[in-house]
Design a protein around this motif. Structure first.
Motif, short mmCIF file in Angstrom:
data_model
loop_
_atom_site.label_atom_id
_atom_site.label_comp_id
_atom_site.label_asym_id
_atom_site.label_seq_id
_atom_site.Cartn_x
_atom_site.Cartn_y
_atom_site.Cartn_z
N GLU A 67 0.83 -1.21 0.00
CA GLU A 67 0.00 0.00 0.00
C GLU A 67 0.86 1.25 0.00
O GLU A 67 0.55 2.25 -0.66
N MET A 68 1.96 1.24 0.76
CA MET A 68 2.86 2.39 0.79
C MET A 68 3.46 2.63 -0.59
O MET A 68 3.55 3.78 -1.05
N ALA A 69 3.85 1.55 -1.27
CA ALA A 69 4.43 1.69 -2.60
C ALA A 69 3.42 2.30 -3.58
O ALA A 69 3.78 3.15 -4.40
N LYS A 70 2.16 1.88 -3.48
CA LYS A 70 1.12 2.43 -4.36
C LYS A 70 0.96 3.93 -4.12
O LYS A 70 0.82 4.71 -5.08
N ASP A 71 0.97 4.36 -2.84
CA ASP A 71 0.85 5.79 -2.53
C ASP A 71 2.01 6.58 -3.11
O ASP A 71 1.84 7.65 -3.68
N VAL A 72 3.23 6.05 -2.94
CA VAL A 72 4.42 6.74 -3.42
C VAL A 72 4.38 6.88 -4.94
O VAL A 72 4.65 7.96 -5.49
#
Length: 241
Positions: free
Chosen positions: A2-7
């Protein structure tokens, strides 16, 4: 993941950003931008600010200060919370404290010292920033309760919406008056579809007016450290090009 998608979303969405005209427009604060704003103004909820007469909420207990959609909680017992402990820095049991309930300001977050000074009860909000520092009142796990709208719902709520992805100058906000003037960048959406990325704009106003103009809360609550928020839709904010 999820963090990677936000970034990736934030990095690619702002490619080719341009300037923007000055106007009053509905704004969606993406969840981490909402967190940044909440954290910057969090001192106004603290007993220390009340004792020092440095909060605009003094005397407003029991009054409506925000949209009835808004509930803000500070929970020292939150499961897996960064600020969760059985006891606070003065040995008071941690609590789940409702700071704002459906727009009504319920009260301040107190250490033992500020509670005694204000003739109130300690709320389990004593913190220490190091073994050499004295205890002071502070937030534990402060967050805005999730709503029931997707981010897409919020972006389709008006013909034109400014999605704020980044805020700059948060150290300049004033928890005493509630005023703020911040640099911002993000995306302009029209009819729910991305039109263009914008940068170099300024948003300004007062935090209580912003909270009163809150018309939509997302379901995407996320904790960033000891502060959390879903995405927030505000009916109108002045955006300066």
């Amino acid at each position: 993941e999820e963090m990677a998608k936000d970034v990736v979303f934030k990095a690619t969405a702002q490619l080719g950003a341009v300037s923007y005209e000055t106007k009053v427009i509905p704004v969606v604060f993406f969840r981490d931008s909402a967190v940044s704003l909440l954290e910057a103004f969090s001192p106004m909820f603290l007993g220390d600010a009340l004792v020092k007469n440095k909060t605009l909420l003094k005397g407003k207990e029991g009054q409506a200060i925000a949209s009835p959609l808004l509930t803000v909680i500070d929970d020292g017992t939150l499961e897996r919370g960064v600020g969760s402990l059985e006891l606070d820095a003065e040995g008071v049991p941690s609590n789940r404290n409702i700071v704002i309930e459906k727009g009504i300001f319920k009260g301040f977050l107190h250490s033992v010292y500020t509670a005694v000074k204000c003739n109130a009860k300690p709320t389990g909000n004593s913190v220490r920033h190091g073994y050499k520092s004295l205890p002071t009142s502070g937030i534990r796990n402060l967050y805005i309760e999730r709503g029931n709208h997707t981010l897409e719902d919020l972006l389709r709520a008006y013909d034109e919406v400014f999605l704020i992805l980044d805020l700059m100058g948060l150290h300049t906000v004033d928890p005493i008056s509630g005023d703020f003037s911040l640099g911002a960048s993000g995306i302009i959406y029209k009819s729910g579809k991305k039109e263009k990325a914008v940068k170099g704009v300024v948003i300004g106003g007062n935090i209580l007016e912003l909270l009163k103009n809150l018309v939509g809360i997302g379901e995407d609550l996320r904790m960033y450290g000891h502060v959390g928020s879903p995405s927030l839709l505000v009916e109108a904010i002045t955006v300066g090009g």
